[in-house]
Design a protein around this motif. Sequence first.
Motif, PDB file in Angstrom:
ATOM      1  N   VAL A  55       6.060   3.216  11.772  1.00  0.00           N
ATOM      2  CA  VAL A  55       5.909   3.121  10.585  1.00  0.00           C
ATOM      3  C   VAL A  55       4.640   3.938  10.254  1.00  0.00           C
ATOM      4  CG1 VAL A  55       5.304   1.659   8.526  1.00  0.00           C
ATOM      5  CG2 VAL A  55       6.478   0.680  10.475  1.00  0.00           C
ATOM      6  N   ILE A  56       4.823   4.784   9.007  1.00  0.00           N
ATOM      7  CA  ILE A  56       3.848   5.675   8.553  1.00  0.00           C
ATOM      8  C   ILE A  56       3.803   5.290   6.923  1.00  0.00           C
ATOM      9  CG2 ILE A  56       3.452   8.184   8.053  1.00  0.00           C
ATOM     10  CD1 ILE A  56       5.751   8.896  10.039  1.00  0.00           C
ATOM     11  N   ALA A 105      10.581  -2.791   2.605  1.00  0.00           N
ATOM     12  CA  ALA A 105       9.092  -2.159   2.434  1.00  0.00           C
ATOM     13  C   ALA A 105       8.998  -0.795   2.787  1.00  0.00           C
ATOM     14  CB  ALA A 105       7.996  -3.113   2.722  1.00  0.00           C
ATOM     15  N   VAL A 106      10.267  -0.520   3.673  1.00  0.00           N
ATOM     16  CA  VAL A 106      10.146   0.871   4.507  1.00  0.00           C
ATOM     17  C   VAL A 106      11.582   1.437   4.138  1.00  0.00           C
ATOM     18  CG1 VAL A 106       8.497  -0.063   6.131  1.00  0.00           C
ATOM     19  CG2 VAL A 106      10.956  -0.173   6.593  1.00  0.00           C
ATOM     20  N   VAL A 107      11.408   2.711   4.540  1.00  0.00           N
ATOM     21  CA  VAL A 107      12.663   3.707   4.136  1.00  0.00           C
ATOM     22  C   VAL A 107      12.625   4.732   5.569  1.00  0.00           C
ATOM     23  CG1 VAL A 107      13.083   3.536   1.717  1.00  0.00           C
ATOM     24  CG2 VAL A 107      11.532   5.422   2.631  1.00  0.00           C
ATOM     25  N   PRO A 108      13.805   5.054   6.006  1.00  0.00           N
ATOM     26  CA  PRO A 108      13.914   5.838   7.063  1.00  0.00           C
ATOM     27  C   PRO A 108      13.370   7.214   6.830  1.00  0.00           C
ATOM     28  CG  PRO A 108      15.932   4.814   7.040  1.00  0.00           C
ATOM     29  CD  PRO A 108      15.193   4.220   5.637  1.00  0.00           C
ATOM     30  N   LEU A 109      12.637   8.067   7.656  1.00  0.00           N
ATOM     31  CA  LEU A 109      12.061   9.165   7.169  1.00  0.00           C
ATOM     32  C   LEU A 109      13.215  10.161   7.244  1.00  0.00           C
ATOM     33  CD1 LEU A 109       9.584  11.050   7.021  1.00  0.00           C
ATOM     34  CD2 LEU A 109       9.866  11.601   9.518  1.00  0.00           C
ATOM     35  N   LEU A 145       8.989   5.402   6.681  1.00  0.00           N
ATOM     36  CA  LEU A 145       7.985   5.573   5.624  1.00  0.00           C
ATOM     37  C   LEU A 145       7.718   3.944   4.938  1.00  0.00           C
ATOM     38  CD1 LEU A 145       8.892   8.942   4.194  1.00  0.00           C
ATOM     39  CD2 LEU A 145       7.062   8.506   5.829  1.00  0.00           C
ATOM     40  N   LEU A 146       6.367   3.666   4.887  1.00  0.00           N
ATOM     41  CA  LEU A 146       6.017   2.595   4.091  1.00  0.00           C
ATOM     42  C   LEU A 146       6.163   2.927   2.694  1.00  0.00           C
ATOM     43  CD1 LEU A 146       5.239  -0.508   4.414  1.00  0.00           C
ATOM     44  CD2 LEU A 146       2.709   0.575   4.104  1.00  0.00           C
ATOM     45  N   LEU A 185       4.282  15.259   5.098  1.00  0.00           N
ATOM     46  CA  LEU A 185       4.897  14.068   4.456  1.00  0.00           C
ATOM     47  C   LEU A 185       4.709  13.811   3.336  1.00  0.00           C
ATOM     48  CD1 LEU A 185       5.150  11.424   7.581  1.00  0.00           C
ATOM     49  CD2 LEU A 185       6.742  13.362   6.931  1.00  0.00           C
ATOM     50  N   THR A 186       5.486  13.616   2.428  1.00  0.00           N
ATOM     51  CA  THR A 186       5.355  13.001   1.063  1.00  0.00           C
ATOM     52  C   THR A 186       6.269  12.057   0.827  1.00  0.00           C
ATOM     53  OG1 THR A 186       6.904  14.500   0.015  1.00  0.00           O
ATOM     54  CG2 THR A 186       4.860  15.443  -0.235  1.00  0.00           C
ATOM     55  N   HIS A 187       5.471  10.759   0.198  1.00  0.00           N
ATOM     56  CA  HIS A 187       6.046   9.651  -0.249  1.00  0.00           C
ATOM     57  C   HIS A 187       6.713   9.621  -1.604  1.00  0.00           C
ATOM     58  CE1 HIS A 187       4.026   8.690   3.282  1.00  0.00           C
ATOM     59  NE2 HIS A 187       4.425   7.499   3.544  1.00  0.00           N
ATOM     60  N   SER A 188       8.050   8.952  -1.930  1.00  0.00           N
ATOM     61  CA  SER A 188       8.584   8.902  -3.001  1.00  0.00           C
ATOM     62  C   SER A 188       8.416   7.444  -3.456  1.00  0.00           C
ATOM     63  CB  SER A 188       9.885   9.346  -3.085  1.00  0.00           C
ATOM     64  OG  SER A 188      10.543   8.981  -1.945  1.00  0.00           O
TER      65      SER A 188
END
Length: 188
Positions: A55-56, A105-109, A145-146, A185-188
Amino acid sequence: MPPSAHHIRATVEAYLTRYPSERDALAPLFDVLAGEEDPTSRKTFPTHVTCSAIVIDSSSRVLHIQHNATGKALAPGGHNEPGDQNLPGAALRELFEETGIPHNAVVPLPGFETVPLDIDVHGIAANAAKGEPAHQHVDFRWVFLLRSQHAVTLQAEEVSDYEWRSFEDSASPTVRAKLALLPRLTHS
């Protein structure tokens, strides 16, 4: 119904298209996949499949838990259960059980929805109390990704602490090396 040997083999073959040099290291897994026993059962010896969640968070840090049984800092994860329908689902179930972080609460990278970031083969010492001989775990390490900050609630029976580590400080050398290859990495 647990993941079939066919599903596991297809997942491993997809993984090996990215990391072809790891085929020999995965020989114990191919041996168990050729057999009649359920490769995801904790009672399949000398080798069986486990699943972990890498988890990132939004600061590009990796969640580690302090596992009571080993005393090591590890990614949340463990054995598959009969109700696990697929390998990433097993990792997400273990993530929730050990840390309280739910699957939503997470999504696959992106790019790793159906292929693990890493597959590790490691030895486990015999445990007479559990009636287990020395054996090997083949750990499918799924990366997520968290989506937003979430409180970590530890399962005290198995986990004593947690920490967020930078990619460079990730406990697993193979995960650390593969994280280093990822684009920023960028989180959306």
